[in-house]
Design an enzyme around this catalytic site. Structure first.
Site, PDB file in Angstrom:
ATOM      1  N   HIS A   1      38.772  36.578  43.562  1.00 48.50           N
ATOM      2  CA  HIS A   1      39.496  37.639  44.263  1.00 48.50           C
ATOM      3  C   HIS A   1      38.656  38.893  44.364  1.00 48.50           C
ATOM      4  O   HIS A   1      37.849  39.184  43.485  1.00 48.50           O
ATOM      5  CB  HIS A   1      40.838  37.945  43.592  1.00 48.50           C
ATOM      6  CG  HIS A   1      40.741  38.308  42.136  1.00 48.50           C
ATOM      7  ND1 HIS A   1      40.600  37.358  41.154  1.00 48.50           N
ATOM      8  CD2 HIS A   1      40.770  39.502  41.503  1.00 48.50           C
ATOM      9  CE1 HIS A   1      40.544  37.948  39.966  1.00 48.50           C
ATOM     10  NE2 HIS A   1      40.625  39.258  40.147  1.00 48.50           N
TER      11      HIS A   1
ATOM     12  N   HIS B   1      39.179  43.013  44.893  1.00 46.31           N
ATOM     13  CA  HIS B   1      40.096  44.146  44.883  1.00 46.31           C
ATOM     14  C   HIS B   1      39.713  45.090  46.031  1.00 46.31           C
ATOM     15  O   HIS B   1      38.535  45.411  46.188  1.00 46.31           O
ATOM     16  CB  HIS B   1      39.959  44.941  43.582  1.00 46.31           C
ATOM     17  CG  HIS B   1      40.300  44.178  42.342  1.00 46.31           C
ATOM     18  ND1 HIS B   1      41.473  44.378  41.646  1.00 46.31           N
ATOM     19  CD2 HIS B   1      39.622  43.229  41.653  1.00 46.31           C
ATOM     20  CE1 HIS B   1      41.498  43.586  40.571  1.00 46.31           C
ATOM     21  NE2 HIS B   1      40.378  42.878  40.556  1.00 46.31           N
TER      22      HIS B   1
HETATM   23  P1  5GP Z   1      40.636  40.759  37.336  1.00 48.63           P
HETATM   24  O1  5GP Z   1      40.661  39.279  37.093  1.00 48.63           O
HETATM   25  O2  5GP Z   1      39.982  41.117  38.633  1.00 48.63           O
HETATM   26  O3  5GP Z   1      40.054  41.533  36.188  1.00 48.63           O
HETATM   27  O4  5GP Z   1      42.126  41.287  37.387  1.00 48.63           O
HETATM   28  C1  5GP Z   1      43.186  40.550  37.910  1.00 48.63           C
HETATM   29  C2  5GP Z   1      44.092  41.462  38.727  1.00 48.63           C
HETATM   30  O5  5GP Z   1      45.244  40.718  39.043  1.00 48.63           O
HETATM   31  C3  5GP Z   1      44.562  42.736  38.001  1.00 48.63           C
HETATM   32  O6  5GP Z   1      44.285  43.858  38.815  1.00 48.63           O
HETATM   33  C4  5GP Z   1      46.063  42.521  37.828  1.00 48.63           C
HETATM   34  O7  5GP Z   1      46.791  43.716  37.949  1.00 48.63           O
HETATM   35  C5  5GP Z   1      46.397  41.528  38.921  1.00 48.63           C
HETATM   36  N1  5GP Z   1      47.489  40.627  38.587  1.00 48.63           N
HETATM   37  C6  5GP Z   1      47.657  39.957  37.411  1.00 48.63           C
HETATM   38  N2  5GP Z   1      48.771  39.186  37.456  1.00 48.63           N
HETATM   39  C7  5GP Z   1      49.307  39.357  38.695  1.00 48.63           C
HETATM   40  C8  5GP Z   1      50.455  38.811  39.328  1.00 48.63           C
HETATM   41  O8  5GP Z   1      51.229  38.027  38.786  1.00 48.63           O
HETATM   42  N3  5GP Z   1      50.688  39.210  40.613  1.00 48.63           N
HETATM   43  C9  5GP Z   1      49.866  40.084  41.273  1.00 48.63           C
HETATM   44  N4  5GP Z   1      50.203  40.415  42.535  1.00 48.63           N
HETATM   45  N5  5GP Z   1      48.774  40.625  40.690  1.00 48.63           N
HETATM   46  C10 5GP Z   1      48.489  40.259  39.420  1.00 48.63           C
END
Ligand code: 5GP
Length: 139
Positions: free
Chosen positions: A102, A104
């Site tokens: 993903h 951001h």
């Molecule tokens: P990363 O893996 O890039 O460090 O972070 C994962 C991102 O996914 C975080 O910004 C977090 O807020 C978001 N996130 C985690 N769980 C969920 C979810 O169930 N739904 C959504 N829409 N975002 C999520």
């Protein structure tokens, strides 16, 4: 490291848990981050499995980047932002927490810092911000 089909974004793609959808095409899906670090913070993912950029195919990367650029324009227009920050994390040492590739997309305003991570946004605020982005995409 292999792809875990039970990760939360895979469940979102399968419709097993809800998400605030902003956009989709044949190859990518975009939805609001539930813990936004800026108003309009959204996530761009491929529809097919990839753990992160270390196992993603060139085609997945190309599709996700094309949508990330599209969403950058949309979030800037939706929030009158002066810029946009793109973040992307790989593996635990790289700060990754959800193991489906993903990107951001964070609209930014001059002098305004990102909020700290980890704070769940109010559901109505998230829905209202999502609608602003959908309107910008439709304009
Ligand atoms: P990363 O893996 O890039 O460090 O972070 C994962 C991102 O996914 C975080 O910004 C977090 O807020 C978001 N996130 C985690 N769980 C969920 C979810 O169930 N739904 C959504 N829409 N975002 C999520």
């Amino acid at each position: 490291m292999s792809y875990d089909p039970e990760n939360i974004f895979a469940k979102i793609l399968r419709g097993e848990i809800p998400s605030e959808k902003l956009y989709e095409d044949d190859h990518t899906y975009v939805f609001m981050d539930i813990m936004p670090r800026a108003d309009g913070h959204c996530l761009v993912i491929p529809k097919t499995p990839a753990r992160n950029i270390l196992d993603a195919t060139p085609a997945q990367m190309a599709a996700v980047m094309e949508t990330t650029q599209k969403m950058s324009h949309a979030v800037m227009a939706a929030f009158g932002a002066g810029g946009v920050t793109i973040q992307q994390f790989n593996e635990p040492a790289g700060g990754q927490e959800v193991y489906h590739l993903h990107f951001h997309v964070l609209p930014r305003h001059e002098g305004v810092s990102l909020r700290p991570p980890g704070k769940l946004e109010d559901r109505e605020v998230l829905a209202a911000n999502a609608q602003k982005i959908r309107d910008a995409l439709a304009a």
